[in-house]
Design an enzyme around this catalytic site. Structure first.
Site, mmCIF file in Angstrom:
data_model
loop_
_atom_site.group_PDB
_atom_site.id
_atom_site.type_symbol
_atom_site.label_atom_id
_atom_site.label_comp_id
_atom_site.label_asym_id
_atom_site.label_seq_id
_atom_site.Cartn_x
_atom_site.Cartn_y
_atom_site.Cartn_z
ATOM 1 N N LYS A 1 93.882 42.809 51.776
ATOM 2 C CA LYS A 1 92.870 41.847 52.203
ATOM 3 C C LYS A 1 92.053 42.413 53.357
ATOM 4 O O LYS A 1 90.820 42.376 53.340
ATOM 5 C CB LYS A 1 93.577 40.552 52.623
ATOM 6 C CG LYS A 1 92.733 39.316 52.490
ATOM 7 C CD LYS A 1 93.531 38.074 52.900
ATOM 8 C CE LYS A 1 94.410 37.530 51.779
ATOM 9 N NZ LYS A 1 95.345 36.496 52.264
ATOM 10 N N ARG B 1 95.515 35.001 58.448
ATOM 11 C CA ARG B 1 95.854 35.268 57.043
ATOM 12 C C ARG B 1 96.762 36.475 56.946
ATOM 13 O O ARG B 1 96.492 37.500 57.554
ATOM 14 C CB ARG B 1 94.565 35.550 56.252
ATOM 15 C CG ARG B 1 93.387 34.705 56.642
ATOM 16 C CD ARG B 1 92.078 35.195 56.046
ATOM 17 N NE ARG B 1 92.012 35.057 54.590
ATOM 18 C CZ ARG B 1 90.982 35.487 53.859
ATOM 19 N NH1 ARG B 1 89.963 36.105 54.435
ATOM 20 N NH2 ARG B 1 90.989 35.328 52.549
ATOM 21 N N GLY C 1 105.268 34.381 48.711
ATOM 22 C CA GLY C 1 106.469 34.345 49.544
ATOM 23 C C GLY C 1 106.112 34.626 50.989
ATOM 24 O O GLY C 1 106.850 34.303 51.902
ATOM 25 N N MET D 1 103.678 34.214 54.450
ATOM 26 C CA MET D 1 103.190 33.001 55.096
ATOM 27 C C MET D 1 101.840 32.552 54.541
ATOM 28 O O MET D 1 100.965 33.358 54.266
ATOM 29 C CB MET D 1 103.051 33.248 56.590
ATOM 30 C CG MET D 1 102.885 31.951 57.352
ATOM 31 S SD MET D 1 102.256 32.211 59.007
ATOM 32 C CE MET D 1 100.522 32.386 58.672
ATOM 33 N N ARG E 1 89.087 41.585 45.623
ATOM 34 C CA ARG E 1 90.188 42.453 45.196
ATOM 35 C C ARG E 1 90.027 42.718 43.717
ATOM 36 O O ARG E 1 89.278 42.004 43.034
ATOM 37 C CB ARG E 1 91.541 41.807 45.481
ATOM 38 C CG ARG E 1 91.723 40.501 44.742
ATOM 39 C CD ARG E 1 93.062 39.849 45.058
ATOM 40 N NE ARG E 1 93.002 38.437 44.684
ATOM 41 C CZ ARG E 1 93.872 37.533 45.063
ATOM 42 N NH1 ARG E 1 94.877 37.862 45.831
ATOM 43 N NH2 ARG E 1 93.750 36.284 44.684
ATOM 44 N N HIS F 1 122.411 41.715 24.864
ATOM 45 C CA HIS F 1 122.444 42.475 23.613
ATOM 46 C C HIS F 1 121.296 42.076 22.706
ATOM 47 O O HIS F 1 120.552 42.913 22.202
ATOM 48 C CB HIS F 1 123.794 42.232 22.910
ATOM 49 C CG HIS F 1 123.914 42.951 21.596
ATOM 50 N ND1 HIS F 1 123.574 42.355 20.398
ATOM 51 C CD2 HIS F 1 124.285 44.217 21.305
ATOM 52 C CE1 HIS F 1 123.759 43.226 19.427
ATOM 53 N NE2 HIS F 1 124.188 44.365 19.934
ATOM 54 N N SER G 1 117.035 66.044 19.240
ATOM 55 C CA SER G 1 116.439 64.772 19.614
ATOM 56 C C SER G 1 117.403 64.131 20.605
ATOM 57 O O SER G 1 118.574 63.893 20.283
ATOM 58 C CB SER G 1 116.254 63.892 18.380
ATOM 59 O OG SER G 1 115.722 62.652 18.778
ATOM 60 N N CYS H 1 114.677 59.900 21.076
ATOM 61 C CA CYS H 1 114.599 58.780 20.143
ATOM 62 C C CYS H 1 115.321 57.540 20.650
ATOM 63 O O CYS H 1 115.556 56.607 19.924
ATOM 64 C CB CYS H 1 115.133 59.179 18.777
ATOM 65 S SG CYS H 1 116.862 59.657 18.804
ATOM 66 N N TYR I 1 107.837 65.587 21.607
ATOM 67 C CA TYR I 1 107.448 64.248 21.151
ATOM 68 C C TYR I 1 108.397 63.184 21.673
ATOM 69 O O TYR I 1 109.520 63.480 22.094
ATOM 70 C CB TYR I 1 107.391 64.182 19.620
ATOM 71 C CG TYR I 1 108.729 64.259 18.930
ATOM 72 C CD1 TYR I 1 109.498 63.117 18.698
ATOM 73 C CD2 TYR I 1 109.250 65.479 18.502
ATOM 74 C CE1 TYR I 1 110.730 63.188 18.079
ATOM 75 C CE2 TYR I 1 110.482 65.563 17.876
ATOM 76 C CZ TYR I 1 111.217 64.410 17.664
ATOM 77 O OH TYR I 1 112.440 64.473 17.060
HETATM 78 P P1 ADP Z 1 95.613 33.630 49.772
HETATM 79 O O1 ADP Z 1 96.028 35.045 49.871
HETATM 80 O O2 ADP Z 1 96.695 32.671 49.489
HETATM 81 O O3 ADP Z 1 94.397 33.458 48.896
HETATM 82 P P2 ADP Z 1 93.795 33.496 51.965
HETATM 83 O O4 ADP Z 1 94.074 34.100 53.272
HETATM 84 O O5 ADP Z 1 92.872 34.245 51.086
HETATM 85 O O6 ADP Z 1 95.161 33.223 51.250
HETATM 86 O O7 ADP Z 1 93.198 32.059 52.284
HETATM 87 C C1 ADP Z 1 93.474 30.823 51.707
HETATM 88 C C2 ADP Z 1 92.172 30.054 51.559
HETATM 89 O O8 ADP Z 1 91.539 29.875 52.820
HETATM 90 C C3 ADP Z 1 91.168 30.782 50.696
HETATM 91 O O9 ADP Z 1 90.495 29.862 49.902
HETATM 92 C C4 ADP Z 1 90.246 31.407 51.689
HETATM 93 O O10 ADP Z 1 88.976 31.623 51.140
HETATM 94 C C5 ADP Z 1 90.233 30.383 52.791
HETATM 95 N N1 ADP Z 1 89.915 31.005 54.090
HETATM 96 C C6 ADP Z 1 90.588 32.016 54.672
HETATM 97 N N2 ADP Z 1 89.992 32.388 55.816
HETATM 98 C C7 ADP Z 1 88.913 31.595 55.962
HETATM 99 C C8 ADP Z 1 87.873 31.503 56.942
HETATM 100 N N3 ADP Z 1 87.846 32.337 57.986
HETATM 101 N N4 ADP Z 1 86.940 30.571 56.783
HETATM 102 C C9 ADP Z 1 86.971 29.747 55.711
HETATM 103 N N5 ADP Z 1 87.903 29.776 54.754
HETATM 104 C C10 ADP Z 1 88.866 30.694 54.869
HETATM 105 MG MG MG Z 2 92.853 34.561 48.996
#
Ligand code: ADP
Ligand code: MG
Ligand code: MG
Length: 890
Positions: A27, A97, A106, A108, A353, A469, A778, A845, A865
């Protein structure tokens, strides 16, 4: 110079870029790249993954340089945004984030609106001119922060909100006004103080460090640890933390938030695809409280949707978003998955991404992008996930087919099939022999069920996991399989299975979808797989790139045809034992086993010979001039005999054999460890007539086909379970003698070769000697894995999982070859074999022949092969190409 732990981005510049995913996480690296490209990204900064590693290496303490670097980054962020963190008049608010190298559920959850407190909320209200929005944002922040950072039970907040709405007589949040939210904020703060024993942190800096700490702490929570283990993500990677200025999609009707894909992720079509919500924050799109609307007018019309698309409500924003997505796609040269927010008519990009996609979309996008000049053929070949092709290689249930779900289990082996329910393997084999489509339903399967599984169109088991199995064998055979359908109860006596109140009788028609784990009542409409269009194009490119040949394991004409259709260049393993199980022949087989003299055996074998000859004739005819490796009889003899007194009576009646003799012989031949028993070429050392009959059937069949068609069949006779050159010498001499006799009688010759399987450690060690007699090896990596590791594939499921989880083994050795152990024997066999015979042909094989990671290993050791189940042939072709490209310097 002190190490840089914090990287800034925004305002057209960045410290980092997309190549720094290891340090900044996916990210963070992509936010930096987008900012560098001059795209509208809210400014921010990233705390590197090294902070995380250092934190855990030093008793959960941050490196000393971190705090001043965060201060400096915050100051720069304030400058870029023109706002101040904690400023009551014009507060800077941020999101925090998480984001590692690989995206990881998993970790935060994101905290939005951080920096709000009783003073700054007023500033936000004034600046936005919207008090309701400000207090709604504030309560969202308290709720989120309490949940993910303070880890308080979120139920109390929802209850308080619900109680307030009841009191006011509201049904929806939209009915709440500014005063309502103010009161809810006050309530929320009380809950926090009560639960936490301390007030909600009002200092924005304290809030920020709290959130940063929570992200790093979540790297070691149980969910994250579990996910890492199951997806092979090393703990040492760590996560990064992104702190980014907030933008608001919930500032009224000129604001919005959405997600988009630069191409359609399910079809791969080159069209912009996505959803948005007006007046909402990011989380709302996925939360499903309101239903998002399509981005484009075309998509809206196609869906028959009345509410307007982004293209229609905000044409200016849409035009800019279009420019942005096009530049991102051509910059990254791959389909992107985007997050964006519109604040009062201004577009902001929040994430990009590489987009996840179906196999079909992956192929279309790769082929299209070559056509668009965006990527090379080589990149296209390397970009497709070979295993993902599996989605396209089996008959599937048509999308609009009717589905009556009986129960669900694990998607153990892909594809779909329809047939009549049977509960017994012998019965399955018998009904299949009569041309009926059957589905075998068992509590679980064992090696005794092989013939029944083979005869069935699909298999369902009530117990067992993805490596049971049933699952392993079904995948090898290319039969759809649903395993571990826990709700299913089989009543063998009543010949029914039950799922809760529902009863399905023997003979009733069901459909099994091994790709989804569904068991359906009745027949369904099917779609057959085809290697045409984009799939065909990509396979052509792959074929040009690969060095190794790809063959199939097949022993029926049906499988052989499938193999050829999927591009197999030969058959690498044609087992002959299943041919002996056929209902018509089993009597002859039993007579042969019971015979006490050589003459008796020869007589019984003579009855089997025409059947064998016909089997081989059929397959030779399909294979034409492609090599056909026929493995001579391998299983322990007692498998062919009835085991209970009852069975013996039945067999005796049908064959005229003595039931007591049958039972006695069955007991005599039974072994306590058949895997290591009287099987393979050991049978032929004691009873040479068996392989002689098989050899005669092979040569006669090959000559029959040679006479009838233009193609000259290429028989390769493969002797199983060899441990010494002498075994092979004895057997090869007999095979050669049979060949000479047949050629003389038919006045026509034919090229053939005799080789061996290397499936026992001793054979690998003595490969140099064995290669003096064998024309080819083989590697039978299933048995070689069992015997090298001392593991029985049928039983190891009970503990192999724990071995992988505890890091004893890197992965399940029956799925991907154990390169460091079993692989070492393969390497040794290759070296010693080639040293003795330069033109020794080398293949594999086992199940591993269709596993991309193993295929890469076989490329490195230089096999000629790989051979795999027919439905895996395209996967192996692609995997072989990728392995060759990865090995080729350029
Ligand atoms: P995830 O990986 O679960 O998508 P994100 O970090 O991308 O988590 O964020 C969750 C949501 O919050 C997403 O919809 C993202 O676009 C929004 N978001 C994250 N940062 C901001 C920001 N600075 N301003 C507005 N929306 C945000
Ligand atoms: Mg996101
Ligand atoms: Mg074997």
């Amino acid at each position: 110079m002190a190490r840089q732990y914090v990287y800034g981005f925004g305002g057209g510049e960045s410290d980092g870029d997309a190549s720094m995913k290891a340090l900044l996480g996916g990210k963070g690296a992509n936010l930096a790249e987008m900012a560098k490209l001059g795209l509208p990204v809210p400014p921010g900064f990233t705390l590197t993954t090294e902070v995380c590693s250092s934190f855990y290496a030093n008793h959960r303490k941050y490196p000393g340089e971190l705090a001043p670097q965060v201060e400096a980054a915050l100051a720069s962020l304030e400058k870029k945004s023109g706002k101040k963190f904690g400023d009551a008049a014009d507060p800077l608010l941020v999101s925090v984030r998480s984001g590692g190298r690989a995206s990881m559920p998993g970790m935060m959850d994101t905290v939005l609106n951080l920096g709000l407190n009783d003073q700054t909320v007023e500033g936000l209200a004034k600046l936005s001119g919207d008090e309701r929005f400000a207090y709604d944002s504030y309560r969202r922040f308290i709720q989120m922060y309490s949940d993910v950072v303070l880890e308080l039970d979120h139920g109390a907040f929802e209850e308080a909100l619900g109680a307030h709405k009841d009191l006011q007589g509201y049904r929806y949040d939209t009915e709440m006004n500014a005063d309502d939210w103010k009161q809810v904020v006050a309530q929320f703060k009380k809950i926090v103080a009560r639960e936490r024993g301390k007030p909600f942190p009002s200092d924005p800096k304290e809030q920020l460090w709290g959130a940063i700490g929570a992200v790093f702490a979540s790297w070691m929570n149980d969910r994250a640890i579990f996910y890492r283990k199951h997806n092979n993500i090393p703990e040492s990677w760590g996560t990064a933390v992104n702190v980014q200025a907030m933008v608001f999609g919930n500032m009224g009707d000129t604001s919005a938030t959405g997600v988009a894909f630069t191409r359609d992720p399910s079809t791969g079509d080159r069209r912009f695809y996505g959803e948005y919500l007006i007046n909402a924050q990011g989380e709302d799109v996925v939360a499903g409280i309101r239903t998002p609307k399509p981005l484009t007018k075309a998509a809206r019309q196609a869906m028959g949707e009345n509410e307007l698309s982004l293209e229609e409500t905000m044409p200016g924003v849409f035009a800019e978003l279009t420019r942005v997505y096009q530049s991102l796609e051509s910059h990254y040269r791959d389909m992107q998955d985007l997050e964006f927010t519109v604040e009062r008519g201004k577009l902001y990009m929040l994430q990009t991404r590489t987009g996840k996609r179906t196999a079909k979309a992956a192929l279309k996008i790769a082929v299209d992008m070559v056509g668009e000049g965006l990527i090379s053929e080589k990149e296209a070949v390397l970009r497709i996930d070979a295993m993902q092709l599996d989605q396209l290689l089996h008959p599937t249930i048509a999308q609009n087919s009717h589905r009556d779900l009986i129960c669900k289990g694990l998607p153990a082996s892909p594809g779909a099939a329809t047939g009549a329910v049977v509960f017994d393997s012998d019965e399955a084999a018998q009904l299949a022999g009569e041309g009926k489509a059957v589905i075998l339903v068992r509590e679980e399967t064992s090696p005794e069920d092989i013939h029944g599984m083979h005869a069935s169109k699909a298999i369902v088991t009530a117990r067992g996991g993805m490596t049971s199995h049933a699952a392993v064998v079904a995948r090898g055979m290319g039969r759809p399989c649903v395993s571990g359908a826990g709700e299913l109860r089989i009543d063998m006596k009543a010949n029914v299975f039950k799922v809760r109140e529902r009863e399905i009788r023997k003979g009733q028609i069901i459909t099994v979808d091994g790709s989804t784990g569904e068991v359906l009542f009745g027949a369904a409409d099917m779609v057959q797989p085809e290697l045409t269009g984009d799939f065909g194009t990509l396979m052509e490119w792959a074929d040009r790139a690969r060095r190794m040949k790809v063959r199939a394991n097949a022993e029926t004409p049906e499988d052989a045809k499938t193999a050829v259709r999927f591009g197999a260049e030969g058959i690498g393993l044609c087992r002959t034992e299943h041919m002996f199980f056929d209902a018509e022949r089993i009597a002859g087989v039993r007579e042969m086993i019971l015979a006490t003299t050589r003459d008796g055996r020869v007589k019984a074998l003579a009855k089997l010979e025409p059947h064998q000859r016909q089997d081989f004739r059929d397959i030779f005819a399909i294979m034409g001039a492609r090599p056909l490796t026929i493995r001579f009889l391998d299983p322990p003899l007692h498998e062919f005999l009835p085991h209970t007194e009852e069975d013996c009576e039945d067999v005796a009646k049908a064959t005229g054999l003595d039931p007591r003799a049958l039972l006695a012989r069955s007991k005599e031949l039974a072994e306590s460890n058949p895997m290591l028993g009287f099987r393979g070429c050991r049978l032929a050392i004691v009873y040479p007539e068996i392989y002689e009959m098989q050899a005669r059937a092979v040569f006669e069949a090959a000559l029959d086909v040679a006479e009838q068609t233009a193609a000259a069949p290429i028989p390769e006779i493969m002797i199983p379970f060899v441990i010494a050159k002498r075994e092979l010498d004895l057997i090869k001499a007999r095979v050669d003698a049979v060949a000479e006799a047949v050629f003389a009688a038919r006045k026509r010759r034919l090229d053939y070769s005799v080789g061996t399987m290397i499936e026992l450690p001793r054979a690998a060690l003595l490969a140099g000697e064995i290669a003096q007699t064998a024309a080819f090896f083989s590697f039978g990596t299933n048995d070689l894995t069992q015997t090298t590791m001392g593991l029985s594939r049928d039983d190891a499921g009970k503990f192999l999982g724990a071995y992988v989880e505890n890091g004893v083994l890197a992965h399940e050795p029956f799925v991907s070859i154990d390169a460091e152990g079993v692989g070492e024997l393969v390497k040794l066999g290759v070296q010693r074999g080639r040293a003795a015979r330069q033109d020794l042909k080398l293949g594999v094989c086992g199940e591993h022949g269709g596993d991309p990671a193993s295929v890469a290993f076989f490329e490195r050791v230089g096999l000629d092969y790989v051979s795999c189940s027919p439905y895996r042939v395209p996967i192996a072709r692609l995997a072989a190409a990728q392995a060759a490209l990865a090995n080729r310097p350029d």
